[in-house]
Design an enzyme around this catalytic site. Structure first.
Site, PDB file in Angstrom:
ATOM      1  N   HIS A 249       0.806  -1.214   0.000  1.00  0.00           N
ATOM      2  CA  HIS A 249       0.000   0.000   0.000  1.00  0.00           C
ATOM      3  C   HIS A 249       0.844   1.272   0.000  1.00  0.00           C
ATOM      4  O   HIS A 249       0.582   2.156  -0.808  1.00  0.00           O
ATOM      5  CB  HIS A 249      -1.058   0.036   1.107  1.00  0.00           C
ATOM      6  CG  HIS A 249      -2.053   1.102   0.803  1.00  0.00           C
ATOM      7  ND1 HIS A 249      -3.010   0.960  -0.167  1.00  0.00           N
ATOM      8  CD2 HIS A 249      -2.173   2.370   1.233  1.00  0.00           C
ATOM      9  CE1 HIS A 249      -3.679   2.080  -0.304  1.00  0.00           C
ATOM     10  NE2 HIS A 249      -3.193   2.970   0.535  1.00  0.00           N
ATOM     11  N   TYR A 253       1.526   5.428  -2.438  1.00  0.00           N
ATOM     12  CA  TYR A 253       1.819   6.821  -2.097  1.00  0.00           C
ATOM     13  C   TYR A 253       3.189   7.222  -2.623  1.00  0.00           C
ATOM     14  O   TYR A 253       3.424   8.397  -2.906  1.00  0.00           O
ATOM     15  CB  TYR A 253       1.686   7.038  -0.586  1.00  0.00           C
ATOM     16  CG  TYR A 253       0.252   6.846  -0.179  1.00  0.00           C
ATOM     17  CD1 TYR A 253      -0.703   7.775  -0.565  1.00  0.00           C
ATOM     18  CD2 TYR A 253      -0.163   5.721   0.502  1.00  0.00           C
ATOM     19  CE1 TYR A 253      -2.029   7.591  -0.270  1.00  0.00           C
ATOM     20  CE2 TYR A 253      -1.495   5.531   0.804  1.00  0.00           C
ATOM     21  CZ  TYR A 253      -2.428   6.462   0.413  1.00  0.00           C
ATOM     22  OH  TYR A 253      -3.740   6.274   0.683  1.00  0.00           O
ATOM     23  N   HIS A 400     -10.773   1.231  -9.909  1.00  0.00           N
ATOM     24  CA  HIS A 400     -10.319   2.231  -8.939  1.00  0.00           C
ATOM     25  C   HIS A 400      -8.880   2.665  -9.213  1.00  0.00           C
ATOM     26  O   HIS A 400      -8.588   3.845  -9.319  1.00  0.00           O
ATOM     27  CB  HIS A 400     -10.457   1.651  -7.524  1.00  0.00           C
ATOM     28  CG  HIS A 400      -9.570   2.316  -6.515  1.00  0.00           C
ATOM     29  ND1 HIS A 400      -9.828   3.574  -6.025  1.00  0.00           N
ATOM     30  CD2 HIS A 400      -8.420   1.922  -5.927  1.00  0.00           C
ATOM     31  CE1 HIS A 400      -8.879   3.909  -5.172  1.00  0.00           C
ATOM     32  NE2 HIS A 400      -8.003   2.926  -5.093  1.00  0.00           N
ATOM     33  N   PHE A 401      -7.973   1.693  -9.347  1.00  0.00           N
ATOM     34  CA  PHE A 401      -6.582   2.141  -9.411  1.00  0.00           C
ATOM     35  C   PHE A 401      -6.157   2.615 -10.803  1.00  0.00           C
ATOM     36  O   PHE A 401      -5.083   3.197 -10.937  1.00  0.00           O
ATOM     37  CB  PHE A 401      -5.602   1.150  -8.775  1.00  0.00           C
ATOM     38  CG  PHE A 401      -5.438  -0.178  -9.453  1.00  0.00           C
ATOM     39  CD1 PHE A 401      -4.905  -0.274 -10.712  1.00  0.00           C
ATOM     40  CD2 PHE A 401      -5.773  -1.343  -8.780  1.00  0.00           C
ATOM     41  CE1 PHE A 401      -4.721  -1.505 -11.314  1.00  0.00           C
ATOM     42  CE2 PHE A 401      -5.592  -2.580  -9.370  1.00  0.00           C
ATOM     43  CZ  PHE A 401      -5.068  -2.655 -10.639  1.00  0.00           C
ATOM     44  N   HIS A 402      -7.005   2.409 -11.806  1.00  0.00           N
ATOM     45  CA  HIS A 402      -6.685   3.090 -13.060  1.00  0.00           C
ATOM     46  C   HIS A 402      -7.055   4.574 -12.967  1.00  0.00           C
ATOM     47  O   HIS A 402      -6.571   5.389 -13.758  1.00  0.00           O
ATOM     48  CB  HIS A 402      -7.371   2.411 -14.244  1.00  0.00           C
ATOM     49  CG  HIS A 402      -6.613   1.207 -14.732  1.00  0.00           C
ATOM     50  ND1 HIS A 402      -6.750  -0.032 -14.184  1.00  0.00           N
ATOM     51  CD2 HIS A 402      -5.650   1.080 -15.693  1.00  0.00           C
ATOM     52  CE1 HIS A 402      -5.929  -0.880 -14.790  1.00  0.00           C
ATOM     53  NE2 HIS A 402      -5.244  -0.231 -15.700  1.00  0.00           N
ATOM     54  N   ARG A 463     -11.419  -9.577 -11.257  1.00  0.00           N
ATOM     55  CA  ARG A 463     -10.282  -8.939 -11.901  1.00  0.00           C
ATOM     56  C   ARG A 463      -9.274 -10.025 -12.289  1.00  0.00           C
ATOM     57  O   ARG A 463      -9.466 -11.191 -11.953  1.00  0.00           O
ATOM     58  CB  ARG A 463      -9.628  -7.956 -10.931  1.00  0.00           C
ATOM     59  CG  ARG A 463      -8.975  -8.631  -9.752  1.00  0.00           C
ATOM     60  CD  ARG A 463      -8.481  -7.664  -8.694  1.00  0.00           C
ATOM     61  NE  ARG A 463      -7.216  -7.042  -9.074  1.00  0.00           N
ATOM     62  CZ  ARG A 463      -6.359  -6.504  -8.193  1.00  0.00           C
ATOM     63  NH1 ARG A 463      -6.633  -6.522  -6.899  1.00  0.00           N
ATOM     64  NH2 ARG A 463      -5.242  -5.951  -8.585  1.00  0.00           N
ATOM     65  N   ARG A 464      -8.229  -9.629 -12.994  1.00  0.00           N
ATOM     66  CA  ARG A 464      -7.090 -10.500 -13.275  1.00  0.00           C
ATOM     67  C   ARG A 464      -7.488 -11.860 -13.837  1.00  0.00           C
ATOM     68  O   ARG A 464      -7.056 -12.900 -13.349  1.00  0.00           O
ATOM     69  CB  ARG A 464      -6.308 -10.745 -11.985  1.00  0.00           C
ATOM     70  CG  ARG A 464      -5.582  -9.535 -11.505  1.00  0.00           C
ATOM     71  CD  ARG A 464      -4.903  -9.830 -10.209  1.00  0.00           C
ATOM     72  NE  ARG A 464      -3.770  -8.936 -10.028  1.00  0.00           N
ATOM     73  CZ  ARG A 464      -2.978  -8.963  -8.975  1.00  0.00           C
ATOM     74  NH1 ARG A 464      -3.187  -9.823  -8.020  1.00  0.00           N
ATOM     75  NH2 ARG A 464      -1.981  -8.128  -8.874  1.00  0.00           N
TER      76      ARG A 464
END
Lengths: 589, 188, 67
Positions: A249, A253, A400-402, A463-464
């Site tokens: 995680h 950042y 979300h993370f795209h 996903r994946r």
């Protein structure tokens, strides 16, 4: 200077640096400008390869065009994740940080050899890991690393993959040492000054990185490398998962902080104004140092073997991580509004029209920030311990993370490149209109792809996976149909790829552009509320580092202890005995 | 330290939002009784599941009136048993573990979802209120045929349900519901 | 004479995309279900066309009326 990377050092170097202003970065710090160019070159090559694999996957899993075998999908997926989330982001970060630290401390690194050492170490790591992933596509080579970006046991990669990763991380550690030495040198000359803002951001981010990479270092060096070499038994899967997410995680950042650095220090200037508040910017980076690491267990809400209380602690820490991002939203918008009003913008919303929307660097960063707001809120759903059960490991998560790494970070980096590449090459940007079209196209493509991914996730599409079509059941969308969602994902993916190709072409043509860059003299303006208004304690890096360590110990010591107590270090209760270490001894003696 | 008034307001609103988010989650756990997968399932020896008293014969067992336990083993690239048959109006506690690598156990379109980690047992309690058929998806990458790994949960009329049925295949083509009749509950 | 520059049209067009995608979802809150994405895109395509026409034509009409 003779280094293995000599051949690519001259990418985009101006033919005539004497024509540039004496105060410009490239003339003052030619070696650092080279380092930045090399880092960007690695980043953009990784972006090209990772992006190509991305569009192949988008078309494959939506069953629009299948050019690869489904079994190879996971090799491309691993490459997509590692090349984009590790190589592209971190090499770009290294370039931005080398530029920012040097620019704000007004001095080059102490020893250029040391600087080239970390560039070389990161390069060697990239080539080993990247090579071992791509070797999976070639049947003749008995090397593969189809373990995805989340490389925990029991799926096993070739030892070269893990060794490359370890080298890469060591390279980033050396880079941090380089930047800290630069800072200490500056501190010796300026004992009473406040740390310049950009350097402050670099240093706090690197402290966070040292702390968070401990987890992955232990996972890789103590467990995965000896296991993949056949020297030690298989480690406990839950233990390696937990160590991975200890790093997994905070790394997000680490990607985000260079984007924040650009939003805080460059975006206000682009809008024609000044940063609203220097003290708040420092508070934000300190909060990220403190809170980035003790949250990793929120990736393990659905893991057995971890008590609910530990998950709850990770959840509250995660929710408080929303604070620095909300503060950033305020400060960035306030700074931009100030800039617009300097340009004559008026009214409650009328000032928006007084912004330099034709500048791809400005528009790109603004659109990236806008999408980050959406990504932040879908992230809050992920962080919500019990709502997470509906979306965990569904395609909602890549949706979300795209938005976050794929847009807030990647689009900011592309926009930043339009501004920074002329500064480290001395060459004018090839085309601003094409750049503007490119960043807007990225926004449109991501809107299509990400929205459809979120919806697919609510319907339970995982996903994946190469073929999310099952013979026994079908998924049902809440709004619209699954097939329309699939088309939107494929369409969005194609737009993103086209945007990427345009970006790379624009940058390549800039690197070959003979027209010298203009506007290089201008310095970054000081903040409206300057550092003198922030308490001195914010600059006490040692204090914040110690508090960060204490928070990590509080969040992680008990969960790790209970995992080791329950499942042990090695799978099936095997204890690593001297017999297992025998082969090592035989080699040594 | 100088903080602008608007900035203070924004800071307070942000903190209120964060506390609000945390309270909804606490309410979900305490009020609505949504229980997380936790460490209650304990550990097993992943390579010795055939000697395990329950996982040696994966299936559904009756443990009380309308209460059932389902022992499920995940392995590359199937769930066992498949389909998992349970009666409607029942509470089923799933115990899921893996024989080889990390898998996922997701009842598609519901919040019944867990990681399946070798060496650990994922325990979750689900209420099945109506007859339905759900797809079960492995949502954690587990190898080259990961996309073929799926199963089914069939919720039968209590009258038609006998434990002997468990494990037999059915021909019905499932249409899973997106409504949330399957919910994690606090009864465990 | 265009009222809007190509850059402004580009940004307005981009802003319509998320609106078009979310429109069917918003409609479900007022009870209209099964409003397809295709219809929504067609609708907002027309909106964009209207903006484009306004940008190109409005000034011309204005100037002709004044002459």
């Amino acid at each position: 200077m003779s280094t293995p990377t000599e051949s690519i050092l001259n990418i985009g170097r101006t033919d005539d640096e004497t024509a540039l202003p004496a105060e410009s970065f490239i003339v003052k710090y030619p070696t650092v400008a080279r380092v930045v160019r090399v880092c960007f070159a690695y980043a953009f090559v990784a972006l090209a390869v990772g992006g190509l694999f991305g569009v192949i996957q988008a078309l494959h899993r939506t069953n629009v065009i299948r050019v690869i075998d489904s079994a190879d999908y996971y090799t491309l997926l691993t490459a997509h994740g590692v090349f984009l989330a590790i190589v592209f982001t971190i090499f770009f970060l290294a370039g931005v940080f080398a530029w920012a630290n040097t620019r704000s401390l007004e001095r080059p690194p102490l020893n250029p050899r040391f600087t080239w050492l970390w560039v070389g170490t990161m390069s060697a790591g990239t080539l080993l890991s990247g090579g071992s992933i791509l070797a999976g596509l070639v049947a003749e080579i008995d090397v593969s690393a189809d373990v995805l970006f989340t490389f925990y046991a029991p799926l096993q990669a070739h030892p070269l993959f893990y060794i490359g990763l370890a080298l890469f991380v060591v390279g980033t550690w050396l880079a941090g040492i380089d930047w800290f030495r630069q800072y200490l040198d500056w501190r010796a000359d300026n004992p009473d000054e406040r740390i310049p803002l950009q350097s402050f951001m670099v240093l706090t981010t690197m402290l966070m990185w040292y702390l968070s990479t401990l987890g992955v270092a232990i996972e890789v060096v103590v467990f995965l490398i000896p296991w993949s070499l056949g020297l030690m038994p298989a480690p406990t899967p839950l233990l390696t998962r937990t160590l991975f997410w200890f790093f997994g995680h905070p790394v997000v950042y680490f990607w985000l902080m260079p984007a924040y650095l650009m939003w805080y220090t460059v975006l206000p200037k682009l809008s024609g104004g000044r940063l609203f508040s220097d003290p708040l910017a420092r508070v934000v980076f300190v909060l990220f140092l403190l809170l980035s690491t003790p949250v990793g267990i929120h990736h393990q809400y659905l893991d057995p073997g971890i008590a609910e209380g530990f998950k709850f602690i990770a959840m509250t820490n995660t929710m408080f991580l929303l604070l620095p991002s909300l503060l950033t939203a305020f400060t960035v918008v306030a700074s931009v509004e100030h800039g617009a009003r300097q340009n004559g913008g008026e009214g409650y919303f009328g000032w928006l029209t007084a912004l330099p929307w034709r500048d791809p660097a400005f528009t790109g960063m603004m659109l990236a920030g806008l999408m980050f707001a959406a990504g932040g809120f879908s992230g809050m759903v992920n962080a919500g311990m019990n709502i997470n059960y509906l979306v965990h490991n569904t395609i909602w998560v890549p949706g979300h993370f795209h938005l976050t790494v794929g847009t807030a970070v990647a689009l900011t980096f592309m926009a930043a490149a339009y501004w920074l590449v002329p500064r480290v090459t001395g060459r004018a940007l090839y085309s601003r209109p094409i750049g503007l079209f490119q960043v807007v196209l990225w926004f449109i493509g991501m809107t299509f792809m990400s929205a459809a991914m979120h919806r697919g996730g609510l319907a339970g599409i995982p996903r994946r996976t190469a073929e999310p079509e099952y013979s026994k059941f079908t998924f049902e969308a809440v709004v619209g149909t699954i097939s329309s969602l699939r088309l939107q994902i494929a369409f969005g993916g194609v737009l993103l790829f086209v945007s990427l190709v345009i970006f790379l072409a624009n940058i390549a043509l800039t690197a070959a552009n003979n027209e010298p860059a203009t506007g290089l003299k201008t310095d970054l303006p000081p903040a409206l509320s300057g550092p003198e208004q922030s308490p001195q304690v914010l600059d006490e890096l040692k204090l914040w580092a110690i508090i960060a360590i204490v928070l990590v110990i509080l969040a992680y010591s008990l969960p790790l202890w209970s995992i080791i107590n329950g499942a042990g270090f090695y799978q099936d209760g095997i204890t690593a005995s001297p017999q297992v270490v025998q082969p090592v001894l035989e080699v040594l003696i | 330290m100088h903080v602008h008034n608007y900035e203070k307001l924004w800071l307070l609103a942000s903190l209120a939002l964060i506390v609000g988010f945390i309270s909804t989650i606490v309410y979900g756990a305490v009020g609505a009784g949504v229980v997380m997968v936790n460490d209650e399932g304990g550990q097993v020896n992943a390579s010795g599941l055939s000697e395990h008293p329950e996982f040696n014969d994966p299936g559904v067992r009756k443990v009380g009136p309308n209460e059932y336990e389902a022992y499920v083993v995940a392995q590359q690239f199937a769930f066992s048993p498949d389909p998992i048959e349970v009666p409607a109006n029942s509470t089923v506690t799933f115990y899921v573990t893996s024989r080889d690598v990390v898998h996922g156990f997701e009842v598609a379109g519901t919040n019944a979802n867990a990681m399946v980690v070798p060496g650990e047992v994922s325990k979750m309690t689900v209420e099945f209120n109506e007859t339905d058929e759900y797809g079960v998806v492995c949502n954690e990458y587990c190898g080259q045929a990961h996309h073929d790994m799926a199963g089914e949960v069939i919720v039968k009329e209590p009258g038609n349900f006998t434990l002997d049925d468990a494990g037999e295949s059915t021909t019905a083509q499932a249409t899973n519901g997106t409504d949330e009749t399957a919910n994690g509950t606090g009864e465990s | 004479m265009s009222r809007l520059s190509p850059a402004a049209l580009l940004l307005i067009g981009a802003a319509l995309v998320p609106i078009a995608i979310e429109f069917p979802v918003i409609l479900t809150f007022v009870g209209i279900r099964n409003f397809s994405f295709g219809l929504s895109f067609a609708l907002f395509g027309l909106v964009f066309l209207a903006i484009l026409v306004w940008s190109e034509v409005a000034d011309v009409i204005g100037s002709s009326a004044g002459s």
